[in-house]
Design a protein around this motif. Structure first.
Motif, short mmCIF file in Angstrom:
data_model
loop_
_atom_site.label_atom_id
_atom_site.label_comp_id
_atom_site.label_asym_id
_atom_site.label_seq_id
_atom_site.Cartn_x
_atom_site.Cartn_y
_atom_site.Cartn_z
N HIS A 287 -5.46 -0.01 -10.03
CA HIS A 287 -5.54 -1.54 -10.00
C HIS A 287 -4.12 -2.18 -9.61
O HIS A 287 -4.27 -3.50 -9.58
CB HIS A 287 -6.40 -2.04 -11.02
N GLN A 288 -2.91 -1.73 -9.59
CA GLN A 288 -2.03 -2.32 -9.19
C GLN A 288 -2.02 -2.75 -7.99
O GLN A 288 -2.13 -2.22 -7.07
CB GLN A 288 -0.71 -1.51 -9.81
N LYS A 289 -1.38 -4.14 -7.68
CA LYS A 289 -1.42 -4.76 -6.48
C LYS A 289 -0.42 -4.06 -5.45
O LYS A 289 0.79 -3.96 -5.91
CB LYS A 289 -1.24 -6.10 -6.36
N VAL A 290 -0.54 -3.92 -4.28
CA VAL A 290 0.41 -3.54 -3.21
C VAL A 290 0.49 -4.40 -2.19
O VAL A 290 -0.22 -4.92 -1.43
CB VAL A 290 -0.25 -1.93 -2.64
N VAL A 291 1.92 -4.96 -2.13
CA VAL A 291 2.42 -6.03 -1.25
C VAL A 291 2.92 -5.34 0.04
O VAL A 291 3.92 -4.38 -0.10
CB VAL A 291 3.28 -6.74 -1.78
N THR A 292 2.23 -5.47 1.29
CA THR A 292 2.70 -4.98 2.66
C THR A 292 3.29 -6.01 3.38
O THR A 292 3.23 -7.19 2.87
CB THR A 292 1.68 -4.22 3.22
N GLN A 293 3.91 -5.47 4.59
CA GLN A 293 4.16 -6.40 5.53
C GLN A 293 3.43 -7.22 6.37
O GLN A 293 3.58 -8.24 7.09
CB GLN A 293 5.17 -5.77 6.62
N GLN A 294 2.10 -6.80 5.96
CA GLN A 294 0.87 -7.37 6.68
C GLN A 294 0.61 -8.55 6.00
O GLN A 294 1.15 -8.86 4.83
CB GLN A 294 -0.39 -6.41 7.06
N SER A 295 -0.29 -9.37 6.38
CA SER A 295 -1.20 -10.58 5.86
C SER A 295 -1.82 -10.14 4.67
O SER A 295 -1.89 -10.78 3.43
CB SER A 295 -1.61 -11.49 6.70
N SER A 296 -2.47 -9.19 4.67
CA SER A 296 -3.44 -8.84 3.48
C SER A 296 -2.59 -7.88 2.58
O SER A 296 -1.85 -6.92 2.82
CB SER A 296 -4.62 -8.14 3.99
N GLU A 297 -3.31 -7.84 1.21
CA GLU A 297 -2.51 -6.82 0.59
C GLU A 297 -3.39 -5.74 0.05
O GLU A 297 -4.64 -5.44 0.49
CB GLU A 297 -2.39 -7.58 -1.02
N GLY A 298 -2.91 -4.61 -0.67
CA GLY A 298 -3.56 -3.47 -1.20
C GLY A 298 -3.83 -3.43 -2.53
O GLY A 298 -3.20 -4.06 -3.22
N GLU A 299 -4.35 -2.35 -3.08
CA GLU A 299 -4.52 -1.88 -4.38
C GLU A 299 -4.47 -0.52 -4.57
O GLU A 299 -5.10 0.26 -3.82
CB GLU A 299 -5.78 -2.41 -4.96
N ILE A 300 -3.67 -0.03 -5.71
CA ILE A 300 -3.92 1.33 -5.87
C ILE A 300 -5.11 1.75 -6.76
O ILE A 300 -5.61 1.10 -7.66
CB ILE A 300 -2.67 1.61 -6.96
N THR A 301 -5.71 2.94 -6.10
CA THR A 301 -7.07 3.39 -6.75
C THR A 301 -6.74 4.35 -7.65
O THR A 301 -7.57 4.34 -8.58
CB THR A 301 -7.57 3.90 -5.48
N SER A 302 -5.98 5.03 -7.57
CA SER A 302 -5.45 6.20 -8.61
C SER A 302 -3.85 6.40 -8.50
O SER A 302 -3.35 6.42 -7.32
CB SER A 302 -5.99 7.62 -8.35
N GLY A 303 -3.37 6.49 -9.62
CA GLY A 303 -1.78 6.83 -9.89
C GLY A 303 -1.41 7.28 -11.15
O GLY A 303 -2.24 7.45 -11.78
N GLY A 304 -0.25 7.86 -10.79
CA GLY A 304 0.51 8.43 -12.41
C GLY A 304 1.52 9.06 -11.83
O GLY A 304 2.11 9.19 -10.86
N PHE A 305 2.22 9.66 -12.98
CA PHE A 305 3.44 10.64 -12.79
C PHE A 305 2.99 12.02 -12.32
O PHE A 305 1.90 12.68 -12.79
CB PHE A 305 3.91 10.88 -14.12
N SER A 306 3.68 12.45 -11.36
CA SER A 306 3.43 13.60 -10.71
C SER A 306 4.38 14.97 -11.26
O SER A 306 5.54 14.73 -10.96
CB SER A 306 3.71 13.63 -9.08
N PRO A 307 3.83 15.77 -12.24
CA PRO A 307 4.92 16.79 -12.61
C PRO A 307 5.34 17.76 -11.32
O PRO A 307 6.42 18.12 -11.85
CB PRO A 307 3.85 17.49 -13.70
#
Length: 360
Positions: free
Chosen positions: A293-313
């Motif tokens: 659910h963290q927001k992703v800011v891109t160079q395009q006009s629209s934004e994105g959102e993280i769906t799954s994230g975490g630390f990769s061992p």
């Protein structure tokens, strides 16, 4: 009251940290999620996945029914034991569930559906069957358990326990299965590593679990399962996809057959919907941790959102799957909003890790 699998007592005897997982009492870890993750990437481990539901569908018209029920084409299934990954869609093209279908005979197909959607799936399949194939027998198999043995040494460990299984299963290719006595052995998994998912009678599960453990197969919990599947770039239902998202915007276009004349529920919606978003991989370049659910800011006009994230061992850095504008290219830099700060991340093609090898 939480639901329990046939292995609940075995988990507790191994001092598992138990948690409520969608109404199921399940092991999160057995002491160290990190060690369990590395154990499976480097050697072998086992998961209790008995909360997932096996559904047997039998009848003369089962193939024809499944042709219209799911987005992938079951006509690809011509060899008994072959499996197919697919999505089951609603009329708007949203994903009711992702599942695996096994072809056992022309009158018997086996489905494995997610635990959190099992009741909804059964209701949907049954309602569609009443309309299209009322003579089919749809049987949820809560009399069965399922254990996933995963890792580079998984198959040899299974063969050491099921001593008559090697000859029958050593030539199985990925997404193939075979029946050996009471065991339904499938070369499938949710970790990005080789191995088997083994379905067996529920009353035999605890004994089999213990025999695997005695043979050197370490137990692993939901925590490691999630970091492994994230590294492998595998979608998680309810996070990376749901009934409001279509598979073409979820990195699952390869599971959708739009080329054949076959019609299926949701096809017409997919044919007319614009594809404005994509599911992409992110590797964090700054210090921090990527989360859902963290927001992703891109160079395009629209934004994105993280769906799954975490630390990769395995990568020793933070990674994510994110739904971002379709025009964002692999290699571009984006920014993720973490605690009101914009952290730099690189767009990559997932999977991040497969068969122990880092791919990004």
């Amino acid at each position: 009251m939480l639901k329990t699998t046939p292995l609940n007592a075995a988990h507790r005897a191994m001092n598992a940290k138990m948690v409520d997982f969608g109404g199921w009492d399940m092991p999160l870890h057995y002491g160290s999620q990190l060690e369990e993750h590395h154990q499976i990437r480097r050697d072998v481990g086992m998961f209790d996945v008995s909360h997932m539901l096996t559904v047997d569908i039998r009848g003369e018209n089962v193939r024809q029914f499944l042709r219209g029920l799911v987005a992938n084409n079951v006509d690809k299934l011509t060899i008994p034991g072959k499996a197919l990954y697919t999505c089951m869609l609603n009329p708007a093209g949203g994903i009711i569930d992702d599942l695996i279908i096994y072809y056992l005979s022309e009158s018997w197909f086996r489905l494995v559906v997610n635990a959190g959607t099992a009741d909804k799936d059964i209701d949907w399949i049954t309602s569609q069957s009443r309309q299209l194939a009322p003579d089919l027998a749809i049987t949820p198999r809560r009399d069965l358990a399922m254990i996933a043995v995963q890792g580079p040494n998984a198959r040899s460990k299974v063969w050491s326990v099921i001593t008559d299984s090697q000859a029958a299963s050593e030539n199985l290719k990925p997404f193939q299965s075979i029946v050996v006595g009471d065991y339904f052995i499938a070369r499938t998994g949710y970790t990005g590593e080789d191995g088997f998912e083994i379905t067996l009678p529920a009353d035999q599960a605890a004994d089999f679990w213990q025999k695997l453990h005695t043979a050197g197969v370490a137990p692993a919990g939901l925590g490691a399962r999630d970091t492994l599947r994230l590294e492998a770039g595998m979608n998680l239902y309810g996070q990376d996809m749901d009934e409001n998202i279509n598979p073409l915007e979820s990195g699952l276009a390869w599971t959708v057959d739009l080329k054949s004349e076959r019609d299926f529920i949701g096809k017409q919606a997919l044919l007319v919907q614009p594809i404005n978003r994509q599911l992409a991989g992110l590797v964090l370049l700054d210090k921090g941790v990527l989360r859902s659910h963290q927001k992703v800011v891109t160079q395009q006009s629209s934004e994105g959102e993280i769906t799954s994230g975490g630390f990769s061992p395995t990568l020793n850095q933070s990674i994510a799957l994110a739904r971002i504008p379709a025009e964002v290219a692999v290699g571009e830099q984006v920014h993720v909003v973490v605690r009101d700060k914009q952290l730099a991340a690189k767009v990559v093609k997932y999977p991040f890790v497969r068969n122990g090898q880092v791919l990004v």
